[in-house]
Enzyme design. Structure first.
Site, PDB file in Angstrom:
ATOM      1  N   CYS A 155       0.829  -1.335   0.015  1.00 18.72           N
ATOM      2  CA  CYS A 155       0.316   0.175  -0.369  1.00 18.72           C
ATOM      3  C   CYS A 155       1.290   1.430  -0.078  1.00 18.72           C
ATOM      4  O   CYS A 155       0.876   2.624  -0.381  1.00 18.72           O
ATOM      5  CB  CYS A 155      -0.742   0.153   1.301  1.00 18.72           C
ATOM      6  SG  CYS A 155      -0.289  -0.049   3.237  1.00 18.72           S
ATOM      7  N   ASN A 156       2.571   1.174   0.307  1.00 22.34           N
ATOM      8  CA  ASN A 156       2.893   2.414   0.347  1.00 22.34           C
ATOM      9  C   ASN A 156       4.076   2.420  -0.717  1.00 22.34           C
ATOM     10  O   ASN A 156       4.890   3.588  -0.721  1.00 22.34           O
ATOM     11  CB  ASN A 156       3.695   2.062   2.363  1.00 22.34           C
ATOM     12  CG  ASN A 156       2.680   3.072   2.720  1.00 22.34           C
ATOM     13  OD1 ASN A 156       1.481   3.643   3.118  1.00 22.34           O
ATOM     14  ND2 ASN A 156       3.157   2.328   3.964  1.00 22.34           N
ATOM     15  N   GLY A 169      -9.713  -9.201   6.236  1.00 24.16           N
ATOM     16  CA  GLY A 169      -8.149  -9.513   5.627  1.00 24.16           C
ATOM     17  C   GLY A 169      -7.348  -9.345   6.995  1.00 24.16           C
ATOM     18  O   GLY A 169      -7.497  -8.456   7.995  1.00 24.16           O
ATOM     19  N   MET A 181      -5.011  -6.595   7.007  1.00 20.27           N
ATOM     20  CA  MET A 181      -5.310  -5.342   7.644  1.00 20.27           C
ATOM     21  C   MET A 181      -6.254  -5.260   8.631  1.00 20.27           C
ATOM     22  O   MET A 181      -5.795  -4.207   9.730  1.00 20.27           O
ATOM     23  CB  MET A 181      -4.941  -4.220   6.612  1.00 20.27           C
ATOM     24  CG  MET A 181      -4.125  -4.496   5.027  1.00 20.27           C
ATOM     25  SD  MET A 181      -2.069  -4.212   6.381  1.00 20.27           S
ATOM     26  CE  MET A 181      -2.713  -2.585   5.906  1.00 20.27           C
TER      27      MET A 181
END
Length: 543
Positions: free
Chosen positions: A143-144, A286, A288
């Protein structure tokens, strides 16, 4: 060492001409880990992570093709061009390169378009290695960050090909990618993946999730043809560095992941009195989402509603987190659940937004006791909450880029630990570079063994022929074992001096000198043959 005239003929003409006419890739913006090149009209040379510029007037080795009415002059220029290109391939060592886009250099809108799902990593590796100048590849997509690691025969052409591949895959112009990407070469690229694995490049120093993601790259890519010796060795070493940094510096103690940073941000935006009373909704169960629940529970939250496609995964969360009430809601009740929530965390793999302006505008307002604003904390890439939502009155929307607000606590302590981590990385960088440089001797080791084996088997056959047909199998086996033993004992010394891992007093230069000496003594021509094979393979792909 020059390529043979037969090899540097018409068969390489297409490759060499395309090399000569390739245009430089756009330079990335300057940053701590970027290499910016803006030397026009001068020529840029990039080698082993160092950028230097030379004027065309002083670059005597360059080949200049001028317009000429004479056919002989054109042929001469073409031959020079071929020789120059071939010479460049045989003298330049393959480079490790990282072409990256991260939260530090690129907006989330671009990262989400270029993101590659885990299931697609093997396909991406194969497509990247099908490019003319790419030998090995790996994809680190989180995501980053979106980072592509490659081993390239040519630095400039490798970067150009990968950037064009990214453009085609993500539907973003090359110029836009070039404006936001960062480029690192060889030792700088190695240092970067070590820093990433150690959590030094994360939004929060020392966060542990990135190490698990680096491990997943190695796990998913294992067995894929393009995840070769250099890249797989790089990722395995990065995993070891990440573990060592966390063990020796304790940098992960007190550090937060993206999920815990999301929880911290929500608490920052809520009044203190509402920390335990705010109604919390989580979309997605999930990995996260699981971490969000874990950190909410650690902050005193006692109840959370979870919207998910199936109840099975939510049941597993209930079994794991028995100290918090988890209420399951199916996906078709998402909007009604949102209407009853004060804080909404979204963490799904949906490629389209779940909440847009038209979905949120009719939701009932929240109480002033929780600040009067419904909070959307979106930790998904691609985003689950459209940017238009934050324009609505009574609504606040945050995504992964907004989590920078959270990175303040214990900053000084983490920076001290980060400095300690850099010292560890310096040590490990030397060991990895020594290992990679030692790979140059591998072809020589193989050819020397093959050369000795050829002599052994040839003379063994002659010996057995002279001994006649009456020789029994036991005698044949004994003679063969004897011949193998003699060869192995004779090779032991030379091979020991070709192996280098930085653990003894011998220098790498000494090892490479031994390699070149053996090449000359036994006429192995290792470097030439290996590179010719590489170039031939790339030329065949262009046909």
């Amino acid at each position: 060492m020059a390529v043979s005239s037969a090899f540097a003929g018409a068969k390489l003409e297409t490759l060499f001409l395309s090399n000569a006419t390739a245009t430089p890739a756009s330079s990335p913006p300057t940053s701590h880990y970027q290499i910016g090149v803006s030397c026009k009209p001068r020529r840029t040379l990039i080698q082993r992570g160092i950028v230097r510029c030379e004027s065309h007037s002083t670059a005597s080795s360059d080949v200049v093709v001028e317009k000429s009415s004479g056919n002989a002059s054109s042929i001469s220029a073409l031959e020079q061009l071929k020789t120059s290109a071939a010479d460049r391939y045989t003298k330049e060592k393959s480079s490790i390169i990282v072409i990256g886009l991260s939260i530090h250099t690129c907006p989330v809108e671009m990262r989400e378009k270029l993101a590659i799902p885990e299931a697609e990593w093997p396909r991406a590796i194969k497509e990247l290695c099908a490019l003319n100048h790419i030998e090995e590849a790996a994809v680190l997509s989180t995501c980053n960050r979106m980072e592509i690691y490659v081993v390239a025969l040519s630095q400039h052409r490798g970067v150009k090909e990968v950037t064009e591949w990214m453009s085609k895959t993500g539907g973003i112009p090359v110029s836009e990618i070039s404006d936001h990407r960062f480029l690192l070469y060889n030792s700088d690229a190695t240092r970067h993946i070590f820093q990433v694995s150690a959590g030094l490049e994360s939004l929060v120093l020392g966060e542990g999730q990135i190490l698990a993601q680096v491990k997943q790259v190695a796990k998913v890519s294992q067995g894929v043809a393009g995840f070769g010796r250099n890249i797989s060795g790089l990722f395995k070493h990065a995993i070891m560095v990440g573990k060592r940094v966390r063990t020796e510096t304790k940098i992960a103690e007190g550090a937060v992941s993206v999920s815990s940073a999301a929880v911290e941000l929500a608490l920052m935006k809520l009044p203190n009195s509402a920390h335990s009373t705010a109604r919390v909704l989580l979309i997605g169960a999930g990995k996260m989402g699981k971490l969000v629940i874990k950190h909410l529970m650690s902050k005193g939250c006692t109840k959370i509603v979870v919207v998910n496609r199936s109840v099975e995964r939510v049941d597993l969360l209930r079994d794991e987190f028995k100290d918090i009430e988890i209420v399951y809601k199916p996906l078709d009740e998402m909007m009604s659940s949102a209407a009853e929530a004060d804080v909404i965390f979204t963490s799904t793999a949906s490629e389209t937004p779940l909440f847009l302006k038209e979905h949120v505008i009719d939701l009932p307002p929240v109480s002033e006791t929780v600040g009067g604003n419904r909070l959307f904390i979106d930790i998904s890439v691609p985003r689950n909450v459209g940017s238009c939502v934050k324009d609505l009155e009574g609504t606040k929307a945050y995504n992964v880029d907004d989590l920078k607000e959270v990175v303040a606590a214990n900053r000084e302590d983490r920076l001290r630990k980060a400095r300690e981590a850099e010292m560890i990385i310096d040590e490990e960088l030397k060991l990895f570079e020594a290992w990679r440089d030692s790979l140059e001797t591998v072809p020589t080791i193989r050819k020397l063994r093959a050369y000795a084996e050829q002599i052994r088997t040839s003379d063994l056959e002659k010996c057995l022929e002279k001994m006649g047909d009456n020789v029994n199998n036991n005698t044949r086996k004994a003679v063969e074992v004897l011949s193998r033993g003699i060869v192995n004992k004779l090779l032991h010394g030379p091979l020991q001096h070709l192996r280098y891992d930085g653990s003894d007093d011998r220098t790498l230069d000494e090892t490479l000198e031994n390699m070149h000496a053996l090449n000359r003594m036994f006429n192995l021509e290792t470097e030439m043959s290996v590179l010719e094979e590489k170039i031939r393979a790339k030329v065949e792909k262009q046909k």
